[in-house]
Each structure stands twice: as C-alpha cells, then as structure tokens.
Design an enzyme around this catalytic site. Structure first.
Site, PDB file in Angstrom:
ATOM      1  N   ASN A   1      35.955  40.511  37.166  1.00 58.72           N
ATOM      2  CA  ASN A   1      35.232  41.452  36.665  1.00 58.72           C
ATOM      3  C   ASN A   1      35.643  42.971  36.813  1.00 58.72           C
ATOM      4  O   ASN A   1      35.490  43.982  36.085  1.00 58.72           O
ATOM      5  CB  ASN A   1      33.907  41.362  37.430  1.00 58.72           C
ATOM      6  CG  ASN A   1      32.895  40.386  36.591  1.00 58.72           C
ATOM      7  OD1 ASN A   1      33.450  39.938  35.427  1.00 58.72           O
ATOM      8  ND2 ASN A   1      31.818  39.830  37.244  1.00 58.72           N
TER       9      ASN A   1
ATOM     10  N   GLU B   1      35.439  31.663  41.822  1.00 61.85           N
ATOM     11  CA  GLU B   1      35.845  32.671  42.604  1.00 61.85           C
ATOM     12  C   GLU B   1      35.091  32.538  44.004  1.00 61.85           C
ATOM     13  O   GLU B   1      33.832  32.765  44.221  1.00 61.85           O
ATOM     14  CB  GLU B   1      35.457  33.926  42.045  1.00 61.85           C
ATOM     15  CG  GLU B   1      36.583  34.766  41.180  1.00 61.85           C
ATOM     16  CD  GLU B   1      36.352  36.206  40.859  1.00 61.85           C
ATOM     17  OE1 GLU B   1      37.306  37.021  40.764  1.00 61.85           O
ATOM     18  OE2 GLU B   1      35.311  36.698  40.664  1.00 61.85           O
TER      19      GLU B   1
ATOM     20  N   HIS C   1      31.313  32.706  43.114  1.00 62.47           N
ATOM     21  CA  HIS C   1      30.955  33.335  41.815  1.00 62.47           C
ATOM     22  C   HIS C   1      31.216  32.477  40.728  1.00 62.47           C
ATOM     23  O   HIS C   1      32.488  32.195  40.443  1.00 62.47           O
ATOM     24  CB  HIS C   1      31.882  34.678  41.805  1.00 62.47           C
ATOM     25  CG  HIS C   1      31.821  35.252  40.406  1.00 62.47           C
ATOM     26  ND1 HIS C   1      32.534  36.022  39.696  1.00 62.47           N
ATOM     27  CD2 HIS C   1      30.661  35.206  39.437  1.00 62.47           C
ATOM     28  CE1 HIS C   1      32.161  36.448  38.613  1.00 62.47           C
ATOM     29  NE2 HIS C   1      31.017  36.022  38.513  1.00 62.47           N
TER      30      HIS C   1
ATOM     31  N   SER D   1      28.243  38.531  41.316  1.00 65.77           N
ATOM     32  CA  SER D   1      29.545  38.941  40.287  1.00 65.77           C
ATOM     33  C   SER D   1      30.279  40.335  40.641  1.00 65.77           C
ATOM     34  O   SER D   1      31.406  40.350  40.352  1.00 65.77           O
ATOM     35  CB  SER D   1      28.879  39.272  38.961  1.00 65.77           C
ATOM     36  OG  SER D   1      28.256  38.017  38.415  1.00 65.77           O
TER      37      SER D   1
END
Length: 707
Positions: free
Chosen positions: A490, A452, A440, A419
């Site tokens: 994130n 991702e 991800h 992540s």
C-alpha cells in the site's frame, strides 16, 4: 525382488523382479530430471534392452513422487547430453514394454517422460500435469504432441494452456493412465508390464497413435472454441498462445516436424523477456520464505483453531480461507445482527461456488460447519491464532487487542489485518508484544494469494515461523515486511496513485488512464478499481488524515461511490459491472481544471506510465533502503500476487531493471524539474544503482548471499 543398484549413478536405481526391470529415479526432493538422472535413465534402459532375461521395464520414482519435471536450475546454462528428448526417444523406442508407475506428481518433463512409456499406472493420490506455461514456456520435449494423442486435442490444450495438474481419477477417465493401483504401486505396475508381455502385442509408442486426433481433424471447431476460451483469460502473455499453436500442430503437421517446431517455440520463449520474468517470480516466491532470524532451528507454534474478530468483508473472507484449508474458525462480531449478516455473506459465497460447479454441496457444508459464529470474545480463549479484522482506526484496534490480551490463552498469536497502521503501537495495547504480528490479507481474502506478514519490533521468531508455515497450509504466498505506513504494497500503491488526479486535471480522462494500465498488463485500471472497491472507503481515510482529492471528493460528495451506487468515475447500468464513460464526470473534471487555471492537453499513455509506475519503483527503492523489504524480489512477489502487476513483466523491480534504472532516474529528474513534486525526487539507492550501472537483481543476489 533381486536388488541390483547401478553404482555408477546414484540418481537412478536399477533392480529386477524376475523378468521385469525396475528403474527408479532417486533425486530428492522432487526427482527433477537433471543431467545425472537423464544419463542414469538412458544407461538403465540400455541395460534392460541388452539383458535377454528382462522382458519389460517399470519406470518409477523413489520417495513420494514420480518426477517434478526438468531441473529448472539448468535453464540458461549450456545443455548437457543426453537431453530429455533423447531420454524419451530411448524409452519410446525400446522393443520391450515400459510402464510408468506414478505416485505423487508427474509434472512437466516428468509427465513427458511418462508419455514416452507404453503404459502408465498411478497411485490414487497422483497428480499429472504440464505446468510449463506458468514459467512462460511450453512443454518442450514432445508434450504438446504426445498428450493430444492420448487424451484428445481438447483435453490436451486445456491441460497445457492452464498448466493445472489433474488428479489420478480424472487422468484415468481421460485415458492418460491405464489404471489406478490402490496398494503396492510398483507391484501393480510390474503385473501390468507382464500382462503386456503375455499379450504378445508389439508395444505401440504414443507418437504412432492417431485415433484420438481423427474426430478433431474432421471438425476442429470444438478445439478452436476451447483454445479461444482459454487464451481469452491470459491477456498479454505469449506462452498460452504458443501452447495453442503447438497443440494445433498435432492435427496438421507430421510428428517429427512438429517436434522440431515445438522445440523452436520453446527456445524462443525461453530466451524471451516474459519467461525470464515468470521464472524470476518462481524463485522469488521461494526466496520470500527465507527470513533473517527465522532458521530451521526455530520451531513453529501449533495452530489447530483460529479466531477472527469482525465478520465484515475482510473478516468473512479470512474465515473462509481457514475453513477452506480445514481449520476450524470462531468468528466474533459485536452483535447478533452483524454476525448473521456476515455469516449470510459467507453462505452466499459458498452457494455461488456450488452454482458455478467449482464446489460440491457436501464440501460446502463441511466448510460451513468449520465456521462458528459468536458475539462473545470469551469464545476466542481456545484459539491458537486470533486475527483482528475491524475498522482501520488505531483506537478501535487498540481496544480489541486490549480485550484479546485478557482473554487469549498464553502463547496464542494475536494478529492484525491492518493495511496501514503501526503494528508496534498495536502491540503496546497488550502485555505480550512478542506474540503480536500483522497479517495483511488482500480482498477478497479467500481468493487473493498474497499475505503480507508484518514483523513488529518485538515479534518473536517462532511467530513468524508459524505464519510462514501456515501461509502455505492455507494456500497463500507470504512476504515478510517491516513496520511503516502502508508496509510494502500500500505504500507503493500510494506513490503509484499520487499523480492520478493531476493527470485528470491536466487533460487525461479516467478511461484513458485505465487503458494505459490495462494495455500495460494490469487486469484493471486505478479508476475502475476505485469504483469496484468503493470510493467512500478512500474518502473516509482521507478525511481522517486531513487530506483531500479534488475529483474523488467531489464524486463522493455527490453520492457517487462507485459500483455500489451505480455511479463513480464511471456509470454502471443496473445489474452491470461494466464501466461506461460518463459525460457528467468529464464535465466535472473540466470544471475543476478551469477553477485552478489549468489548461488541459492530450496526455499519452507513455506519460501516464512514467508518472505513475516510475514513482512506484522509486518508492520501492526507498523501502529497500529502509529495510522494510528484505529483497527487491519480495516487492515483486507482493505486487504480482497482491496488486495485479502483470506476471509477464516479473514485478515492478524486475521490470525496472528491464527498462533501465538510468532511464527511470532520468525521467524522474525531468518530472521533478517540471513539477517540483517530491514524489519524483529519485531515491538515493535508485540514483546510486543507476550511476554505477547496477540493478535490483544484483542487489537481491547480494542480499541473498548475506542471508
């Protein structure tokens, strides 16, 4: 068959089979109903009407589909006649029977056109639907009035409000199609047309059918209950409510008046912000698959079998994702106990789907059979793609990739579900960095749409091409991003969350912050989300980075980890996931504020939005400056499909243009002056766009032109 192609319009073919004219839409790839198609259909119908030798008409689509609907590129442009409504009137008023022969899909305007025909037959694999609601619209060419007259108001409102296509078999059960043709579709439709002619019955247009409406007119309670159920799931969106209003008109409004009012509703939605936002996302998801250096000349690698390392929450969800797509998976854990626990969770998830009725027992068993558990890395040697889903610690991941490097076959793709961590550093643990990439997934991985794809410095183009194609195969929306801490999603989430504790200390309560987010359109606020995910996850991450969070750390130290312990920022009654405000937490917050000499005050929702979402947009601008994301629209896709940003606002960068970049910079400057926090220092790109009267949309168009 005598073939006579109308050479005045290549988009629509015309031929005859004895006394039946066959009109074929030929506008690849999806036979969209653009101007050339519309005018061609009208000309073909007029030709059939004028020919005394033609007794009936079959309307079909060339290639593998009937019609995917309106040409969306015409939205917002001056209309060109004939419009779709005019085409439908020509079809519906033809004195000779018209039979729609549906293969592939009949969606949106395509289904509205088919509803104008006097009968419909379909191939077994056909799918039919009115998905306009997903673009913030409603069917604008009579679909809300004709569909209820064919399938009944309850079935119609469900199809229209959800926008979900139905299979041919269900369409036959509902009466939407009159038959399913197993072999030659056009031949079957031609035979059906001749049978209508031979019956000597005057074709009855759908608009004149009232029998399916009668029961609901007498007692609309079932319809209203269904409408309420459907719209409860679409918080804050205007189109679903408009769809219900339009379908309801089939019950109480004369047909022609209802058509006029339906069109007015369509135009109102079309001109509104929400539909513009949803249409932006429609194109953004397609644009996201265009990646620099990964053109059509790049051949993807074949992926017939996948390996997953780690049978925890993420690893199990990833394994389910591939099994759901029919791809065999080898799931590896360190020991038998952990493996059996992970496989048990997967089985439980599938059993829940069976209990809910969303999955059959046979299909559950088929998917489970595709997942093979193992405690031996050597069993990954046959995989074409191996995805690591272990603890988010660099040392652990490097160890895993070192082992995979020794075991995986040449050409296998080695992917990390990290992540946050540096994909290039992970790739250094192997002798094949070109084969290493980030994948991800988002939790729960078998549900969330976003993937991702993290492009390392040495990731090979064919690796990216493989994952872009594979994402579509497993039902994910891919966004290719660059390497930095947290990538796109994130990293921006960290910026959005940075003020959360300050807001609590200065006077807001968790439920007030969360309410500001849900009122904005998020499905859940940050504190309720933290409780759901587990506060201990962030606590461990902060400790590993040497960071603290005054309130969250105190909760964790008290053993309050969220829903899993029944207490977090909220308390939860036994067996309930409903967050309840907790006076203990409020007292904790007040005490921590006193310790720091902070005088608490009421904080309005507007301030909460400014201090959380504006820094997030600012971080998005930095991400664009650094080339971590190729386009602003890629960021929008990531946040809508991965983080619950409301679709009716189009994503953070699209919404920022709507708010006004100058306004956002002005507010950031104000908060920077008040707090001195770097979080509020406007990114150079954002400040430059605001000063020049620019926008993220224009920046995206420039990026697209450059590609």
């Amino acid at each position: 068959m005598e073939q006579e192609v109308d050479d005045r319009n290549d988009a629509v073919g015309y031929s005859t089979d004895g006394d039946v004219a066959v009109v074929t839409i030929a506008n690849p790839p999806v036979n969209a109903l653009g101007y050339a198609v519309r005018s061609g259909i009208v000309a073909a119908l007029e030709r059939a009407a004028a020919d005394p030798a033609v007794k009936a008409v079959v309307l079909t689509g060339a290639g593998r589909t009937f019609s995917g609907g309106a040409d969306i590129t015409e939205f917002g442009k001056p209309p060109r006649e004939p419009g779709l409504s005019a085409v439908i009137r020509h079809c519906e008023s033809l004195a000779k029977p018209v039979v729609a022969a549906i293969r592939g899909v009949a969606l949106g305007g395509g289904l509205e056109l088919a509803l104008a025909c006097h009968a419909r037959v379909a191939a077994p694999d056909a799918r039919l639907g009115l998905p306009e609601v997903k673009l913030g619209l409603l069917p604008g060419a009579g679909g809300t009035q004709r569909l209820p007259r064919v399938v009944g108001p309850e079935a119609a409102v469900e199809m229209i409000v959800t926008g979900t296509p139905i299979a041919a078999a269900k369409a036959a059960t509902l009466g939407l199609v009159d038959g399913i043709v197993e072999d030659d579709l056009v031949a079957g439709a031609t035979a059906h047309a001749r049978a209508l002619v031979e019956s000597r019955q005057t074709p009855v247009p759908v608009r004149d059918r009232e029998d399916r409406l009668a029961a609901t007119r007498r007692d609309p309670s079932a319809f209203e209950a269904k409408a309420k159920q459907l719209t409860q799931r679409t918080r804050g969106l205007e189109a679903p409510l408009a769809c219900v209003r339009a379908v309801r008109m089939a019950l109480d409004t004369p047909f022609d008046e209802a058509l006029s009012r339906e069109r007015a509703l369509f135009t109102e939605l079309l001109d509104g912000f929400q539909s513009k936002a949803q249409r932006h996302l429609f194109f953004a998801e397609r644009e996201a698959t265009k990646v620099a250096g990964v053109g059509r000349e790049v051949t993807p690698r074949p992926v017939a079998r996948v390996g997953v390392v780690g049978a925890g929450t993420m690893g199990g969800g990833i394994a389910m994702t591939f099994a759901n797509a029919g791809i065999p998976v080898t799931l590896v854990e360190m020991n038998r106990e952990a493996l059996e626990r992970g496989l048990g969770v997967i089985r439980k998830n599938y059993d829940l789907s069976v209990a809910r009725g969303s999955l059959g027992e046979q299909e559950r068993d088929r998917r489970l059979a595709l997942i093979t558990g193992s405690t031996r890395y050597e069993d990954l040697a046959v995989a074409d793609l191996v995805i690591e889903a272990v603890f988010e610690e660099m040392a652990v991941k490097k160890e895993v990739f070192g082992r995979l490097d020794r075991i995986a076959r040449p050409g296998a793709i080695l992917a990390s579900n990290t992540s946050y961590l540096d994909i290039d550093a992970i790739a250094d643990a192997t002798g094949r960095p070109a084969d290493v990439v980030g994948t991800h997934f988002f939790s729960p991985a078998n549900v969330m749409k976003l993937l991702e794809i993290v492009r390392g410095r040495r990731t090979a183009p064919d690796v990216l091409a493989t994952l872009l194609g594979l994402a579509k195969r497993i039902g994910k929306v891919p966004v290719v991003v660059g390497v930095c801490h947290g990538f796109v999603g994130n990293r921006m989430l960290a910026a959005r969350s940075a003020e959360n504790e300050a807001l609590l200390l200065e006077g807001a309560l968790p439920q007030e912050v969360d309410r500001a987010f849900t009122d904005f359109g998020f499905p859940m606020g940050p504190f309720a989300m933290g409780d759901l995910a587990g506060l201990d996850v962030g606590w461990r991450n902060r400790k590993s980075l040497g960071r603290t969070a005054v309130i969250a750390d105190a909760l964790c130290e008290a053993g309050r980890f969220g829903q899993k312990t029944g207490e977090g920022f909220y308390r939860y009654e036994a067996g309930s996931r409903r967050p309840e405000p907790d006076p203990w937490v409020e007292a904790l917050i007040a005490g921590k504020a006193r310790e720091r000499g902070i005088e608490r005050r009421p904080i309005a929702a507007e301030e909460i939005v400014e201090r959380t979402l504006y820094p997030m947009i600012n971080e998005g601008a930095r991400i664009l400056e650094e080339g971590i994301a190729a386009r602003p629209s890629d960021i929008d896709v990531a946040w809508v499909d991965g983080y619950g940003f409301p679709v009716g606002k189009g994503g953070p960068m699209f919404w920022a243009d709507h708010v006004g970049l100058a306004t956002i910079v002005e507010r950031l400057d104000d908060w920077h002056g008040k707090t001195g926090r770097e979080l509020f220092a406007a990114a150079p790109l954002l400040r430059r766009l605001a000063a020049d009267g620019g926008s993220f949309a224009a920046l995206g168009r420039k990026a697209g032109a450059g590609a």
